[in-house]
Design a protein around this motif. Sequence first.
Motif, PDB file in Angstrom:
ATOM      1  N   ASP A  15       7.517 -18.117  -4.957  1.00  0.00           N
ATOM      2  CA  ASP A  15       7.826 -17.824  -3.568  1.00  0.00           C
ATOM      3  C   ASP A  15       6.605 -17.285  -2.826  1.00  0.00           C
ATOM      4  O   ASP A  15       5.548 -17.059  -3.429  1.00  0.00           O
ATOM      5  N   THR A  16       6.732 -17.039  -1.546  1.00  0.00           N
ATOM      6  CA  THR A  16       5.635 -16.529  -0.729  1.00  0.00           C
ATOM      7  C   THR A  16       5.228 -15.140  -1.200  1.00  0.00           C
ATOM      8  O   THR A  16       5.972 -14.165  -1.059  1.00  0.00           O
ATOM      9  N   PHE A  17       4.032 -15.049  -1.747  1.00  0.00           N
ATOM     10  CA  PHE A  17       3.585 -13.823  -2.419  1.00  0.00           C
ATOM     11  C   PHE A  17       3.567 -12.631  -1.457  1.00  0.00           C
ATOM     12  O   PHE A  17       3.977 -11.527  -1.819  1.00  0.00           O
ATOM     13  N   SER A  18       3.111 -12.837  -0.247  1.00  0.00           N
ATOM     14  CA  SER A  18       2.953 -11.727   0.684  1.00  0.00           C
ATOM     15  C   SER A  18       4.277 -11.127   1.140  1.00  0.00           C
ATOM     16  O   SER A  18       4.297 -10.055   1.757  1.00  0.00           O
ATOM     17  N   SER A  19       5.365 -11.771   0.832  1.00  0.00           N
ATOM     18  CA  SER A  19       6.667 -11.230   1.204  1.00  0.00           C
ATOM     19  C   SER A  19       7.211 -10.251   0.163  1.00  0.00           C
ATOM     20  O   SER A  19       8.282  -9.674   0.352  1.00  0.00           O
ATOM     21  N   TYR A  20       6.455 -10.054  -0.905  1.00  0.00           N
ATOM     22  CA  TYR A  20       6.888  -9.176  -1.987  1.00  0.00           C
ATOM     23  C   TYR A  20       6.044  -7.916  -2.064  1.00  0.00           C
ATOM     24  O   TYR A  20       4.806  -7.989  -2.026  1.00  0.00           O
ATOM     25  N   GLY A  21       6.719  -6.782  -2.164  1.00  0.00           N
ATOM     26  CA  GLY A  21       6.029  -5.593  -2.607  1.00  0.00           C
ATOM     27  C   GLY A  21       5.750  -5.732  -4.095  1.00  0.00           C
ATOM     28  O   GLY A  21       6.532  -6.346  -4.824  1.00  0.00           O
ATOM     29  N   MET A  22       4.633  -5.174  -4.539  1.00  0.00           N
ATOM     30  CA  MET A  22       4.236  -5.309  -5.933  1.00  0.00           C
ATOM     31  C   MET A  22       4.021  -3.939  -6.552  1.00  0.00           C
ATOM     32  O   MET A  22       3.608  -2.991  -5.875  1.00  0.00           O
TER      33      MET A  22
END
Length: 122
Positions: free
Chosen positions: A27-34
């Motif tokens: 999925d769109t990486f920037s939409s996830y907190g890590m």
Amino acid sequence: QVQLVESGGGLVQAGGSLRLSCAASGDTFSSYGMGWFRQTPGKERKFVVGISGSGGTTYYEDSVKGRFTISRDNAKNTVYLQMNNLKPEDTAVYYCAATNSEWTTGWSYNYWGQGTQVTVSS
């Protein structure tokens, strides 16, 4: 959904440094907190550091403040954990994790990597 693969663990002497990487796909990486968690045998997995989707905000657990730095490169779908001045008590399996919910608390993370061992010798 997102798939996570960690790398960079190993054995280091106290006072040394390691850099962990976590490559994401899906999925769109920037939409996830890590976040990065760590776990030692017989203990619960502990939330150590976190970073917002944009990378503009971070969280550090007290024991790693000033020694660990989390960062991310959204163009490369990768999050990093730079660990300096390592101590024997940092020895653990380190897990990369992702959340599409609240990233500042450990309970919301729902995607996990396989873990990478970090061992710090005294």
